[in-house]
Design an enzyme around this catalytic site. Structure first.
Site, PDB file in Angstrom:
ATOM      1  CG  ASN A  15      -1.814   1.054   1.340  1.00 51.32           C
ATOM      2  OD1 ASN A  15      -1.486   2.231   1.085  1.00 51.32           O
ATOM      3  ND2 ASN A  15      -3.115   1.192   1.678  1.00 51.32           N
ATOM      4  CG  ASP A  17      -3.099   4.654   0.855  1.00 50.40           C
ATOM      5  OD1 ASP A  17      -3.297   4.335  -0.591  1.00 50.40           O
ATOM      6  OD2 ASP A  17      -3.876   3.932   1.706  1.00 50.40           O
ATOM      7  CG  HIS A  18       0.716   6.141   4.739  1.00 44.80           C
ATOM      8  ND1 HIS A  18      -0.242   7.244   5.052  1.00 44.80           N
ATOM      9  CD2 HIS A  18       0.030   5.151   5.252  1.00 44.80           C
ATOM     10  CE1 HIS A  18      -1.123   6.659   5.866  1.00 44.80           C
ATOM     11  NE2 HIS A  18      -1.175   5.410   5.851  1.00 44.80           N
ATOM     12  CG  HIS A  51      -8.243   4.230   1.058  1.00 42.39           C
ATOM     13  ND1 HIS A  51      -8.342   4.014   2.322  1.00 42.39           N
ATOM     14  CD2 HIS A  51      -9.419   4.629   0.699  1.00 42.39           C
ATOM     15  CE1 HIS A  51      -9.698   4.446   2.954  1.00 42.39           C
ATOM     16  NE2 HIS A  51     -10.105   4.798   1.559  1.00 42.39           N
ATOM     17  NE  ARG A  53      -9.548   8.562   4.475  1.00 40.05           N
ATOM     18  CZ  ARG A  53      -9.504   7.470   5.559  1.00 40.05           C
ATOM     19  NH1 ARG A  53      -8.579   6.599   5.644  1.00 40.05           N
ATOM     20  NH2 ARG A  53     -10.701   7.691   6.409  1.00 40.05           N
ATOM     21  NE  ARG A  57      -7.407  11.848   5.675  1.00 37.93           N
ATOM     22  CZ  ARG A  57      -8.302  10.599   6.905  1.00 37.93           C
ATOM     23  NH1 ARG A  57      -7.362   9.916   7.373  1.00 37.93           N
ATOM     24  NH2 ARG A  57      -9.276  11.028   6.974  1.00 37.93           N
ATOM     25  CG  HIS A  58      -3.840   8.715   1.631  1.00 36.92           C
ATOM     26  ND1 HIS A  58      -4.652   8.045   1.037  1.00 36.92           N
ATOM     27  CD2 HIS A  58      -3.739   8.271   2.843  1.00 36.92           C
ATOM     28  CE1 HIS A  58      -5.027   7.212   1.581  1.00 36.92           C
ATOM     29  NE2 HIS A  58      -4.901   7.421   2.763  1.00 36.92           N
ATOM     30  CD  GLU A  78      -7.574   0.229   0.951  1.00 41.29           C
ATOM     31  OE1 GLU A  78      -7.760   1.030   2.050  1.00 41.29           O
ATOM     32  OE2 GLU A  78      -6.413  -0.702   1.481  1.00 41.29           O
ATOM     33  CB  THR A 109      -9.502   2.018   7.218  1.00 42.02           C
ATOM     34  OG1 THR A 109      -9.046   2.730   6.249  1.00 42.02           O
ATOM     35  CG2 THR A 109     -10.965   1.371   6.961  1.00 42.02           C
ATOM     36  CD  GLU A 159      -7.327  -6.157   2.964  1.00 44.67           C
ATOM     37  OE1 GLU A 159      -7.038  -6.182   1.835  1.00 44.67           O
ATOM     38  OE2 GLU A 159      -6.328  -5.464   3.694  1.00 44.67           O
ATOM     39  CG  HIS A 202      -5.460  -1.470   9.326  1.00 43.90           C
ATOM     40  ND1 HIS A 202      -4.862  -0.982  10.575  1.00 43.90           N
ATOM     41  CD2 HIS A 202      -5.812  -0.432   8.388  1.00 43.90           C
ATOM     42  CE1 HIS A 202      -5.141   0.164  10.286  1.00 43.90           C
ATOM     43  NE2 HIS A 202      -5.941   0.768   9.081  1.00 43.90           N
ATOM     44  CG  HIS A 225       2.070   3.543   8.874  1.00 44.37           C
ATOM     45  ND1 HIS A 225       2.817   3.331  10.055  1.00 44.37           N
ATOM     46  CD2 HIS A 225       1.802   4.782   8.766  1.00 44.37           C
ATOM     47  CE1 HIS A 225       3.025   4.509  10.645  1.00 44.37           C
ATOM     48  NE2 HIS A 225       2.537   5.457   9.625  1.00 44.37           N
TER      49      HIS A 225
HETATM   50  N1  PXP Z   1      -5.970  -3.125   4.190  1.00 44.83           N
HETATM   51  C1  PXP Z   1      -6.838  -2.095   3.981  1.00 44.83           C
HETATM   52  C2  PXP Z   1      -8.260  -2.405   3.669  1.00 44.83           C
HETATM   53  C3  PXP Z   1      -6.443  -0.865   4.369  1.00 44.83           C
HETATM   54  O1  PXP Z   1      -7.459   0.234   4.690  1.00 44.83           O
HETATM   55  C4  PXP Z   1      -5.197  -0.438   4.967  1.00 44.83           C
HETATM   56  C5  PXP Z   1      -4.806   0.879   5.323  1.00 44.83           C
HETATM   57  O2  PXP Z   1      -5.239   1.701   4.411  1.00 44.83           O
HETATM   58  C6  PXP Z   1      -4.245  -1.428   4.890  1.00 44.83           C
HETATM   59  C7  PXP Z   1      -4.701  -2.864   4.360  1.00 44.83           C
HETATM   60  C8  PXP Z   1      -2.762  -1.275   5.100  1.00 44.83           C
HETATM   61  O3  PXP Z   1      -2.774  -0.887   6.415  1.00 44.83           O
HETATM   62  P1  PXP Z   1      -1.212  -0.406   7.069  1.00 44.83           P
HETATM   63  O4  PXP Z   1      -1.053   0.848   6.286  1.00 44.83           O
HETATM   64  O5  PXP Z   1      -1.641  -0.311   8.297  1.00 44.83           O
HETATM   65  O6  PXP Z   1      -0.035  -1.500   6.825  1.00 44.83           O
END
Ligand code: PXP
Length: 252
Positions: A15, A17-18, A51, A53, A57-58, A78, A109, A159, A202, A225
């Site tokens: 992921n 996003d960050h 994701h 959103r 935001r990202h 996502e 989330t 998931e 997550h 993350h």
């Molecule tokens: N899976 C889903 C459905 C999520 O919403 C997220 C966070 O955006 C993740 C996995 C990844 O989580 P993390 O960034 O804490 O590894």
């Protein structure tokens, strides 16, 4: 180097996003999430998750378009179950769509979808996405009621939310962590028996990913993350390669 075609191999979705969170902190174009996705692809990721959103935001709309254009790997898009997001998904037709609950005020989330309560609406929401060829995944707590409802509304994948378990592990609350892990274990088995593909994600780090990788029904972990944070210290490619190795070792 692990073999992506090996049967029973646990896939790693990265992921990004960050990377976009960091970029947006300064309002410019760097660091570029597409560059991170391409690096993840080289380092052994099996898919990329992003994701979009509601508040952007990202990840932003143009990131999704750029990722679809640049990636050879499947994109797991996502999104919340809104009409706006459904239209975007139908325009891009990503490999997978993961539906998550979204609240504006949350930091990330929190909690899973209430599939049982919203079954009719979700079934109607999922049908056109599945019809467009997207594998639809529902992000849920490892709750037997939500798992059974996910199979009924036409999802291909669930998931399972590992956030609560990871928090308990991090806080050293061992007994509660074991109970939550048992819910994840039983939930994976239940979902698999219902014909759903089972993913988890997550809050995972090297240790929790290796622990959960041992569950045989899991097909994919989605991790963001921690990997982006670890990239500060060891580099993104090295962090992903290490995660890949630890997941493979846990499966072996
Ligand atoms: N899976 C889903 C459905 C999520 O919403 C997220 C966070 O955006 C993740 C996995 C990844 O989580 P993390 O960034 O804490 O590894």
């Amino acid at each position: 180097m692990s073999d992506p075609t090996q049967p029973g191999r646990l896939r790693l979705g990265v992921n990004i996003d960050h990377v976009a969170t960091l970029r947006n902190a300064r309002g410019g174009a760097l660091p570029d999430p597409v560059r991170a996705a391409l690096l993840a692809q080289e380092a052994g990721a099996d898919g990329i998750t992003a994701h979009l959103r509601e508040d952007r935001r990202h990840i932003r709309d143009d990131d999704i378009a750029a990722l679809m254009e640049a990636l050879a790997l499947p994109l797991n898009f996502e999104m919340a179950a809104t009409e706006e997001m459904q239209a975007i998904a139908l325009r891009h037709r990503p490999h997978a769509v993961c539906i998550v609950p979204e609240r504006r005020e949350e930091r990330t989330t929190e909690g899973g979808l209430e599939v049982a309560r919203e079954a009719d609406r979700l079934a109607r929401f999922i049908a056109p996405l599945a019809g467009a060829g997207c594998r639809v995944s529902l992000f849920i707590a490892p709750d037997p009621v939500q798992i059974a409802a996910s199979a009924r509304v036409g999802a291909a994948v669930v998931e399972l939310h590992t956030g609560a378990w990871c928090d308990l592990v991090a806080e050293g609350r061992q007994q509660e962590a074991e109970a939550e892990f048992a819910r994840l274990r039983d939930g994976s088995a239940q979902a698999h028996a219902l014909g759903l593909e089972v993913h988890a994600g997550h809050g995972l780090d090297f240790e929790t990913a290796a622990a959960i990788a041992a569950l045989p029904e899991l097909a994919e972990l989605n991790i963001g993350h921690f990997l982006i944070g670890e990239a500060v210290f060891m580099g993104l490619g090295a962090a992903i390669a290490e995660m890949r190795d630890r997941m493979d070792a846990a499966r072996a």
